[in-house]
Motif scaffolding. Structure first.
Motif, PDB file in Angstrom:
ATOM      1  N   SER A 347     -16.790  11.336  -2.642  1.00  0.00           N
ATOM      2  CA  SER A 347     -15.638  10.561  -3.077  1.00  0.00           C
ATOM      3  C   SER A 347     -15.945   9.783  -4.344  1.00  0.00           C
ATOM      4  O   SER A 347     -17.084   9.360  -4.563  1.00  0.00           O
ATOM      5  CB  SER A 347     -15.256   9.594  -1.944  1.00  0.00           C
ATOM      6  N   THR A 349     -14.377   6.924  -4.836  1.00  0.00           N
ATOM      7  CA  THR A 349     -13.795   5.615  -4.525  1.00  0.00           C
ATOM      8  C   THR A 349     -14.572   4.472  -5.164  1.00  0.00           C
ATOM      9  O   THR A 349     -15.785   4.561  -5.367  1.00  0.00           O
ATOM     10  CB  THR A 349     -13.724   5.398  -2.997  1.00  0.00           C
ATOM     11  N   MET A 355     -13.176   2.388   2.275  1.00  0.00           N
ATOM     12  CA  MET A 355     -12.671   3.763   2.384  1.00  0.00           C
ATOM     13  C   MET A 355     -13.052   4.360   3.732  1.00  0.00           C
ATOM     14  O   MET A 355     -12.259   5.044   4.384  1.00  0.00           O
ATOM     15  CB  MET A 355     -13.223   4.613   1.234  1.00  0.00           C
ATOM     16  N   ASP A 358     -10.718   3.119   6.282  1.00  0.00           N
ATOM     17  CA  ASP A 358      -9.413   3.789   6.166  1.00  0.00           C
ATOM     18  C   ASP A 358      -9.452   5.179   6.789  1.00  0.00           C
ATOM     19  O   ASP A 358      -8.518   5.601   7.469  1.00  0.00           O
ATOM     20  CB  ASP A 358      -9.018   3.932   4.691  1.00  0.00           C
ATOM     21  N   ASN A 384      -9.258   3.462  -8.568  1.00  0.00           N
ATOM     22  CA  ASN A 384      -9.845   4.063  -7.370  1.00  0.00           C
ATOM     23  C   ASN A 384     -10.073   3.060  -6.247  1.00  0.00           C
ATOM     24  O   ASN A 384     -10.785   3.328  -5.293  1.00  0.00           O
ATOM     25  CB  ASN A 384     -11.149   4.798  -7.717  1.00  0.00           C
ATOM     26  N   ALA A 386      -7.598   2.504  -4.563  1.00  0.00           N
ATOM     27  CA  ALA A 386      -6.822   3.293  -3.600  1.00  0.00           C
ATOM     28  C   ALA A 386      -7.126   4.748  -3.931  1.00  0.00           C
ATOM     29  O   ALA A 386      -6.374   5.406  -4.632  1.00  0.00           O
ATOM     30  CB  ALA A 386      -5.338   3.002  -3.726  1.00  0.00           C
ATOM     31  N   ASP A 387      -8.254   5.226  -3.445  1.00  0.00           N
ATOM     32  CA  ASP A 387      -8.665   6.591  -3.803  1.00  0.00           C
ATOM     33  C   ASP A 387      -8.016   7.572  -2.833  1.00  0.00           C
ATOM     34  O   ASP A 387      -8.655   8.173  -1.985  1.00  0.00           O
ATOM     35  CB  ASP A 387     -10.187   6.702  -3.788  1.00  0.00           C
ATOM     36  N   ASP A 388      -6.722   7.728  -3.009  1.00  0.00           N
ATOM     37  CA  ASP A 388      -5.897   8.507  -2.082  1.00  0.00           C
ATOM     38  C   ASP A 388      -6.460   9.891  -1.793  1.00  0.00           C
ATOM     39  O   ASP A 388      -6.380  10.403  -0.689  1.00  0.00           O
ATOM     40  CB  ASP A 388      -4.489   8.662  -2.670  1.00  0.00           C
ATOM     41  N   THR A 390      -9.323  11.113  -1.479  1.00  0.00           N
ATOM     42  CA  THR A 390     -10.371  11.262  -0.462  1.00  0.00           C
ATOM     43  C   THR A 390      -9.723  11.465   0.907  1.00  0.00           C
ATOM     44  O   THR A 390     -10.153  12.320   1.699  1.00  0.00           O
ATOM     45  CB  THR A 390     -11.281  10.021  -0.463  1.00  0.00           C
ATOM     46  N   ALA A 391      -8.696  10.704   1.157  1.00  0.00           N
ATOM     47  CA  ALA A 391      -7.989  10.859   2.433  1.00  0.00           C
ATOM     48  C   ALA A 391      -7.190  12.163   2.469  1.00  0.00           C
ATOM     49  O   ALA A 391      -7.099  12.816   3.512  1.00  0.00           O
ATOM     50  CB  ALA A 391      -7.073   9.659   2.660  1.00  0.00           C
ATOM     51  N   THR A 453      -4.362   3.053   0.849  1.00  0.00           N
ATOM     52  CA  THR A 453      -4.660   4.462   0.611  1.00  0.00           C
ATOM     53  C   THR A 453      -3.437   5.279   1.026  1.00  0.00           C
ATOM     54  O   THR A 453      -2.974   5.181   2.170  1.00  0.00           O
ATOM     55  CB  THR A 453      -5.900   4.857   1.417  1.00  0.00           C
ATOM     56  N   SER A 499      -2.503  -1.474  -8.124  1.00  0.00           N
ATOM     57  CA  SER A 499      -3.853  -1.889  -7.739  1.00  0.00           C
ATOM     58  C   SER A 499      -4.459  -2.693  -8.886  1.00  0.00           C
ATOM     59  O   SER A 499      -3.882  -2.780  -9.963  1.00  0.00           O
ATOM     60  CB  SER A 499      -4.727  -0.685  -7.388  1.00  0.00           C
TER      61      SER A 499
END
Ligand code: FES
Ligand code: FES
Lengths: 1183, 182
Positions: A347, A349, A355, A358, A384, A386-388, A390-391, A453, A499
């Motif tokens: 990631s 992030t 993270m 999350d 990052n 909110a490092d979307d 990765t999710a 996220t 963010s």
């Protein structure tokens, strides 16, 4: 394979021959800070990550210094949940100032222990030894020494972190404070560095997400609940598609190959609820004022109301900051590997530990089973958090039980990145009778910026309810000693998703503070720096301000416009100062920074050039002066870009800026000279340097523009049109008013249908079927015949229309749009059932020449048999042989079903009676053989007229004067071949040759749309045939120019385009920027591509071809290098194509761009009318 | 339009590779996924940012806009093909010496564009340098260090007295059939 894993801390904690410095954890394994191996290699651990700022290098310097080892013996491990301590989010420039502290003490702890042990070995006290590069020696002259490595052997030596361990005095520093080359750059400059984008794990698939229509917004009842349906059949044809995944509003696709995942993402049909309307955030002041908020008073000193009442003149000011983007150059990317026992993510992030929490929530999986391995991403400046992605990757990996890599598209990154929030600041104040500040009443409104996220919200795991946080207070307290001071923050929920962004609320707050005090100084007729110094109490700030003023050779002045100008240019100079305060109020101060900015303002165009910045910074102790200097450079350039250029655009429902043309950033030509002044403070604690130099930017530039123009600007960005409107409040020159006379001819205006019925009586509607045969064996045809047939198929470009869906040659199925409905090209492979395998030669020849199928039914004239009727018997025979020798495809083309009356195939008999003349026409023996060959190719097999001639109401090519004077193909206008109509430069035989051979002509540009495919097909033809066609085509045009006339005409057209660029830019600044950002990298005048000023489609009377090219892109014809070398176009760049902007530009941007292109590149033509209708038509033709 | 995968033979960093993909696949994905080259980066896929630049011959092109089928027999050079950290190309060395990266995501394009610039303009003016990099985006604001790197690379190549120092060797030498798409 590039599978990068940091070894987990457990690998070190109990390893033999290792010294570790740890902090015992309440539960679980100890936090590890430093591990030293018996080879002397030092591995140091920090929970923060490197965002491209170089902290990997600076932290290693700190460790090497306090441990007294050589710099290159230290390796940093950053932000991996399996290896490093949890030190929270990497934000607010805290790494050196805060997160490095335990690391520094850990190094000192180890040093203290090792030096003591070494001294013991040497039989001395620690005071009697010195240490350098990990070698301990007696202070007295001696050749005895002990290295750290010698002391580390046997079972693990475990030291507890001692926050009282003695640190080295700065005066003894050898590494900290010295310029240290960045450790990561050699690998980055050679492609050897592994970014998160470069992670590959075995068995990895590629995923893409499809986001809902409320782009850039993550609160409200519709969020997570807008999905209606997905049509999986819409992607059934994607090779290697593994899954379509839907969870609430989370939609993703997974495929084996990346380009196919992208195709699936584009093609997947998802039905959503329409997105609800949003407040207008393009001018965010009203929306922010209307956003419900809670007032929080930070301070109230003196008597503000009385001070205001007593002011000589009230100065009430409002400052407005727009929504902005972080604008990471590399769209977010992550790889996830989910398996029953746990999850590993690679990631980018900023916050590995949050993270992990999350992901645990998203996947209902305990945190201990999740590893977040952090790799560097592209610089992200807060995005990052909110490092979307990765999710996203975790959800897709769980769905397919394979590792999945996901990268966002540029458009998704622009739309969905959590933005830097807008801000509105009101200041009420004025001068007292002595010219001092009467009062300072400061109110700031800042929407919260803690975007969750995204997949948590899209899947409904977290309710889409906006949190209100206290984030607007950064540097809200002014740095000046105002006696009557009131500061109020209006805390409010987010509007657009947001963010942290460099400088957060401190940057807009300082814009207000520093603009206002500048105004006070001018009102008081005092030099702006002198005025500030009267009220600045902090001695380090005073030192900095004085030092910067001196370095910049500041000339005190009490009014604007003392620097004068030249011609249209006005010069100005501005000052601003700020300290960046971050963290929960009252917060912590990072570095102090001050700017002197020099600008040149063009009073006609409104362009502002920032020519020079002198920036001073007091960072306390400096770890790596090069690193700090680079951070200052980066902050100056990025913040200048934000101040002068940047603002996110919104539609009525979502973010609308989707690429760099709609959201331009500063580029090389606009980079100012920068002079950095670092205040020497080696004995002070180090302070965060990652953001401070951004904070004074807006005020310094606005104050400089005031100095140049005498006008105050209080709303960003400072675009040319904003400056121009204030300087020169005249409307821009209106574009010429006359509309183009539409000469566009439609297919089939449906006037002449009446005559058709009458014809049926005289023509023979039903033709006999010709008996089927066994498919002829390939060996009945000679190789020469088949080869000739191959060329005939090439010149006929049969496969352009008859190509199969999946690219199989001649397999049919492609829909050709006609005004009667879609005509489907048939399968012409030798499959007996689906294709023409059962056709005898006479049946084939009849179809080719008379448009009658083997079974006797009439073919529609989309099949250009009227042209083929003119080709030679030998060619038709050869074509038959060639087709029969092709592999058979069993795929069946869809039935063509047209609207009445065109569905009455027998009517086509009457049509033929009218329009088919089978005479082999072209035997003008007075012409050269080359000309005659060209005529045969163009008029016969080549069937150029099928597209390049207008058709009448019955779908027949019009003859006589209309022959080859322009028609339509697939929605594209096929220009006239006989008159050079619209083309700014007449066509010479040479230009025809270049174009037909390579798809490009230096004087006309590149083939696009269906013509590009035709040219590709003609690659197979010998040069002589191409020359023959060129000769024939050029002869059709009576006024064809000579080569020198053509190049003179081209030069004139280009010059006209260059001359028109300034008025076009002035009249349409937004479209001009769109062109610069999205088009100019290939189409700027300085590029080697043919100038757009020579493109026929920009000079045509309708915008359709231009719009189609933008929507569909242009595939480069794949002509061979040899062919390109043989032509005058040999200097064109290799075959770059033009990408499709169908999903990137909305209709408004497309319309603006088309109108701009016309005004700029075809300035002698009237503006187009009906652009919106053309866009609708073109979108319909571009599925 | 979706077209079926087919075999293509391309020449990258002096080696011949057979890859199997749809003809319109952007060269960028072939380089990154089939050839596992990490130099060229995806930044926009629209030809706007320059992160994906590669050399074709001595010209800098955006590999996100080049269809696999359009590459044909032209020699492609990526960042990896210029040099490595032990033996960097002079332009790479200049970027390293000038610390010309923050995150470094844009670095590939900057270096490739510089190599192409010096091949055509061995003694570039400041304006030529800035124009050559104009459509290469850097968000970290590393422009000052990048400009310094380009200037020193230009000075070195001028000193070396050979414009061609910036050029690359595009002769295909080896052919490894095992490099085919996996
Ligand atoms: S990724 Fe190719 S130019 Fe941006
Ligand atoms: S160094 Fe980060 S984008 Fe250029």
């Amino acid at each position: 394979m590039t599978d990068r894993h940091d070894r987990p801390s457990s690998d070190y904690l109990n390893a033999p021959d290792t010294l570790v410095v740890v902090r015992p954890a309440a539960s679980g394994p100890d936090d590890l800070f430093v591990a030293i191996s018996s080879t002397g290699l030092v591995t140091a651990f920090n929970g923060h990550v490197d965002l491209g700022t170089g902290i990997r290098t600076a932290l290693a310097q700190i460790v090497a210094e306090d441990l007294d080892v050589a710099f290159d013996h230290v390796r940093m491990v950053l932000g991996s949940t399996a290896a490093t301590p949890d030190q929270g989010a990497t934000i607010a420039s805290e790494t050196i100032q805060i997160a490095a502290r335990p690391l520094r003490f850990a190094a000192a702890t180890a040093r203290h222990y090792l030096v003591g042990l070494a001294a013991q070995r040497l039989g001395l006290t620690p005071d009697d030894v010195t240490v350098q590069d990990g070698i301990v020696r007696p202070k007295a002259v001696s050749n005895r020494s002990v290295s750290y490595a010698d002391l580390i052997a046997g079972p693990t030596i475990r030291l507890e972190l001692d926050l009282g361990a003695p640190l080295k005095p700065a005066s003894h520093y050898r590494i900290v404070g010295q310029a240290q080359p960045r450790v990561d750059i050699p690998a980055k400059a050679t492609g050897a560095w592994t970014y998160v984008h470069d992670v590959r794990v075995p068995g990895m698939l590629h995923g893409r997400v499809v986001r809902p229509p409320y782009a850039g917004f993550d609160t409200g009842a519709h969020v997570g609940t807008s999905f209606i349906a997905v049509d999986e059949a819409s992607v059934a044809n994607i090779p290697g598609l593994v899954a379509v995944v839907v969870i609430g509003d989370f939609v993703g696709v997974v495929a084996a190959r990346e380009e196919n995942a992208i195709l699936a993402m584009r093609q997947l049909r998802v039905t959503w609820q329409p997105a609800p309307d949003i407040p207008d955030l393009n001018a965010p002041e009203a929306a922010l004022r209307a956003n419900p908020s809670t007032a929080r008073q930070l301070t109230n000193q003196g008597d503000v109301d009385r001070g205001l009442a007593g002011a000589a003149e009230a100065m009430n000011r409002t400052y407005v900051w727009p929504y902005q983007m972080h604008g990471s150059i590399g769209p977010s990317c992550a790889v996830a590997d989910w398996h029953e026992s746990g999850l590993t993510v690679w990631s980018g992030t900023q916050n590995p530990f949050p993270m992990r929490a999350d992901l645990a929530k998203l996947l209902d999986m305990p945190e201990e089973r999740i590893v977040v391995a952090r790799l560097e991403a592209a610089g992200c400046y807060g995005r990052n958090c909110a490092d979307d992605v990765t999710a996203d990757a975790a959800l897709l990996s769980r769905a397919v039980r394979r590792p999945v890599r996901v990268q966002l598209t540029r458009e998704q990154e622009h739309l969905w990145e959590p933005k830097g929030a807008a801000q509105v600041i009101d200041v009420r104040g004025g001068l007292d009778l002595e010219g001092g500040p009467a009062a300072y009443d400061f109110e700031t409104r800042y929407p919260s910026n803690l975007a969750p996220t995204l997949p948590l919200i899209l899947t409904g795991k977290v309710p889409p309810v906006a949190d209100v946080l206290q984030m607007g207070d950064r540097t809200a307290i002014p740095p000046y000693a105002y006696g009557n001071l009131r500061v109020t923050v209006h805390d409010m929920p987010p509007i657009a998703r947001a963010s942290w962004f460099r400088g957060v609320s401190a940057m807009p707050n300082s814009f207000a503070h520093e603009s206002f005090i500048d105004e006070l100084a001018t009102a008081a007729a005092v030099d702006p720096i002198e005025y500030r110094l009267r009220y600045l109490r902090d001695s380090r700030a005073v030192d900095l301000v004085r030092a910067v003023a001196e370095r910049a050779q500041w000339l005190p002045h009490t009014k604007p416009q003392t620097l004068g100008g030249e011609g249209d240019i006005l010069y100005g100079r501005g000052f601003a100062y700020a300290v960046y305060v971050h963290g929960t109020f009252p917060g912590t101060a990072a570095a102090w920074a001050a700017w002197v900015a020099d600008v040149a303002v063009n009073k006609v165009t409104g362009d502002v050039a920032l020519t020079r910045v002198v920036c001073g910074q007091d960072t306390g102790q400096i770890i790596n002066p090069d690193g700090v200097t680079h951070q200052i450079h980066g902050n100056i350039i990025q913040s200048t870009s934000r101040v002068l250029k940047e603002q996110v655009s919104f539609s009525s429902t979502a973010v609308s800026s989707q690429e760099w043309g709609a959201y331009p950033i500063l580029t090389f030509p606009d980079v100012p000279d920068i002079d950095v002044l670092l205040m020497p403070r080696p004995d002070e604690p180090p302070l965060g340097a990652g953001e401070s130099a951004s904070v004074p930017s807006a005020a310094a530039i606005a104050n400089a523009i005031f100095d140049a123009t005498g006008i105050r600007f209080r709303e960003l960005p400072l675009t040319p049109e904003r400056i121009r409107a204030a300087l020169n409040p005249l409307p821009p020159p209106a574009p010429p008013a006359t509309a183009a006379q539409s000469g566009w001819r439609h297919w089939f205006p449906f006037a002449a249908l009446a005559g058709l019925g009458a014809l049926i009586v005289t023509a023979m509607p039903f033709r006999p079927s010709i008996a089927p045969i066994e498919r002829p064996r390939a060996n009945v045809f000679s190789a020469e015949t088949i080869e000739r047939g191959r060329l005939a198929a090439a010149i006929g470009a049969c496969n352009v229309c008859h190509v199969g869906h999946d690219g199989v040659a001649f397999a049919g199925g492609r829909a050709l749009d006609t005004p009667f409905g879609a005509v489907y090209a048939t399968n012409i492979t030798p499959d007996p059932a689906a294709g023409i395998g059962a056709w005898s030669y006479p049946a084939f020849a009849r179809a080719m020449r008379e448009g009658v199928s083997r079974d006797g039914h009439h073919l529609y004239p989309a099949h250009p048999y009227t042209s083929f009727a003119k080709s030679s018997e030998t060619d038709i025979q050869a074509l038959y042989a060639f087709l029969m020798a092709q592999p058979a495809s069993p795929s069946r083309a869809p039935e063509t079903t047209l609207r009445f009356p065109f569905n009455m195939r027998p009517l086509m008999a009457g049509w033929n009676a009218l329009f088919l003349s089978s005479a082999s026409a072209l035997a003008d023996i007075s012409r050269s053989p080359e000309w005659r060959r060209g005529a045969e190719l163009v008029e016969g097999l080549g069937h150029c007229s099928a597209c390049h001639s207008d058709r009448n109401a019955l779908g027949a090519e019009r003859k006589g004067g209309a022959h080859l004077t322009g028609g339509v193909a697939d929605g594209w206008h096929a220009p006239s071949l006989s008159t050079s109509r619209f083309a700014p430069v007449g066509w010479t035989a040479e230009a025809f040759y270049d174009y037909l051979r390579t798809g490009r002509s230096a004087e006309h540009g590149a083939a696009a749309g269906p013509m590009a495919r035709v040219i590709e097909s003609m690659n197979a033809l010998p040069d002589a045939d191409i020359r023959a066609m060129a000769t024939y085509l050029a002869s059709l045009n009576e006024s064809a120019p000579s080569v020198s006339e053509a190049s003179a005409a081209a030069a004139r057209a280009i010059a006209a385009g260059v001359a028109a660029s300034r008025p076009a830019d002035l009249a349409m600044p937004v479209a001009a920027r769109l062109f610069t950002g999205a088009c100019a990298s290939c189409h700027a005048e300085t590029m080697t591509l043919t100038s757009l000023a020579l493109t026929t489609s920009l000079h045509a009377d309708r915008p359709d071809n231009v719009i189609l090219a933008i929507l569909q892109g242009v595939d480069a014809p794949t002509s061979s290098q040899a062919a390109i070398h043989a032509t005058a176009a040999s200097d064109v760049p290799v075959s770059a194509g033009m990408p499709s902007f169908r999903n990137t530009l909305d209709d408004q941007s497309l319309a603006d761009l088309a109108i701009y292109l016309r005004a700029r590149f075809a300035p002698d033509k009237a503006p187009w009318t009906g652009v919106n209708e053309a866009i609708a038509r073109s979108r319909a033709a571009s599925p | 339009m979706l077209t079926a995968a087919a075999k293509f033979r391309i020449r990258v960093n002096g080696r011949i590779h057979d890859v199997y993909a749809a003809p319109r696949t952007p060269l960028l994905y072939i380089l990154r996924n089939d050839l596992k080259l990490n130099g060229p980066k995806f930044g926009c896929g629209l030809g706007e940012c320059g992160a994906c630049a590669v050399l074709i011959g001595n010209r800098s092109v955006r590999s996100c806009t080049i269809a696999l089928s359009a590459v044909r027999d032209r020699a492609v050079t990526t960042l990896e093909g210029l040099g490595n950290s032990d033996a960097p190309h002079p332009v790479q060395a200049a970027f390293i010496a000038n610390n010309a990266a923050q995150c470094g995501y844009c670095l590939n394009g900057m270096i490739i564009a510089t190599v192409a610039l010096l091949a055509s303009h061995p003694h570039p003016t400041e304006t030529e340098i800035r124009n050559a990099l104009r459509y290469h985006l850097c968000r970290c604001g590393t422009h000052i260090e990048i400009l310094a790197a380009v200037r020193s690379a230009a000075a070195w190549s001028a000193e070396a007295g050979q414009a061609g120092d910036g050029a690359v060797d595009d002769r295909a030498t080896s052919h490894d059939p095992h490099e085919a798409a996996s």
